[in-house]
Design a protein around this motif. Sequence first.
Motif: not given
Length: 387
Positions: A279-283
Amino acid sequence: MQIAVIAAVVASIASVVDAWGSLGHSVTGTIAQKYLNSNAVKMVSNLVESKYAGSLAGDTANWADTNGRTLIKESAEWHYVDMMAAVPKSCGYVQSDCVGRTCIIAAITDQTKILLDAKCAKSTATTQAVQFLAHFLGDITQPLHNCNRDRGGNDAKLTYNGQQSNFHKIHDTNIPVSYATENGLSGTDAAGLAKLVDSKYASKMNSYTSATFIDLQSVDSANNLLGAIAMASDANALDCNKNAFWGLYDQNPNQDFSGAYYDATKDFLIEQIAKGGYRSAAWMNAIANACAGTTPEPSPTKTTVTSAKTTTTTNSKSTSSTKTKTTTSSTKAAAKCAHSECVAGAKLTSTCSVCAGLVSKQDSYCTATSWDDICVDLAVQVCGIQC
């Protein structure tokens, strides 16, 4: 008397906010760095402090604990949200759980806005924002950062491996470290643990990063992003799982939690760390795309190469699973290195090229054991080469 009370409150807050510990946060950052798209790689490289080598891997995701709280005192309350539902009987978020802008949901919303409003231009504020987000997007997946019972478990004293601890701390630190050592890794090997976690959970990445969770537009009436609320609610739901966390705690609070409790809970917890990384990457990808004014660019996705023993990471834009294209700089480096940085194979020495040295700083496995497909991906990300 007032000074003493204030000091006690500050100490109370500070003891709550170290989600995952340094190992867990370094794992989420390392996984996140792997799945950044090209816009996000540029954004992170430009904004992250130079001592972190322009990457989310390593200690970047720990900055909010090690430096952020000192620089911005009020950020101590940004690491958690006191969901007041009575776990494990009931879970869920209501707006009154986040008063003002002093919870992790508001913090993710506000730090995201700083980056978007500045179009990701470099400044002290945007550097701090990207480093705060690298941490908070991990924090929000830790179930005990999303409940108010016993101050997120800090007041629930217990025994772990014969030592006195508390319910919050064992999930931040003890269980991830135990999981690493159980799998033949040291308790400080974030790169090795990231590789293990990624290999186990990458197939679920799309569900973890659906539009429900990665939404930078929709807000509630308190002006908090619904994506952040969804992430907090997802973690909070585990606080009501009768087969983990508070459900098992209540069955036997006097047990040594390094035994049956660890065995029952470890996979739930490690999956949350994986969610934090993806989720960090996608955000970050969504922010970087918005700043660049481009349509969303696909993040690298997992595909299976049938001749390989394990899944390998290839960019979704690729037309072939083999990696043969190299840039001029990579071709020149191959003359000094045992093989090109774009080819998986024997380990490379950290001194054979500048790129190999940069990759080694991110994942020492590449120069100590084997230059595998993850090392190739790191070369693309940190060296700027095309493979």
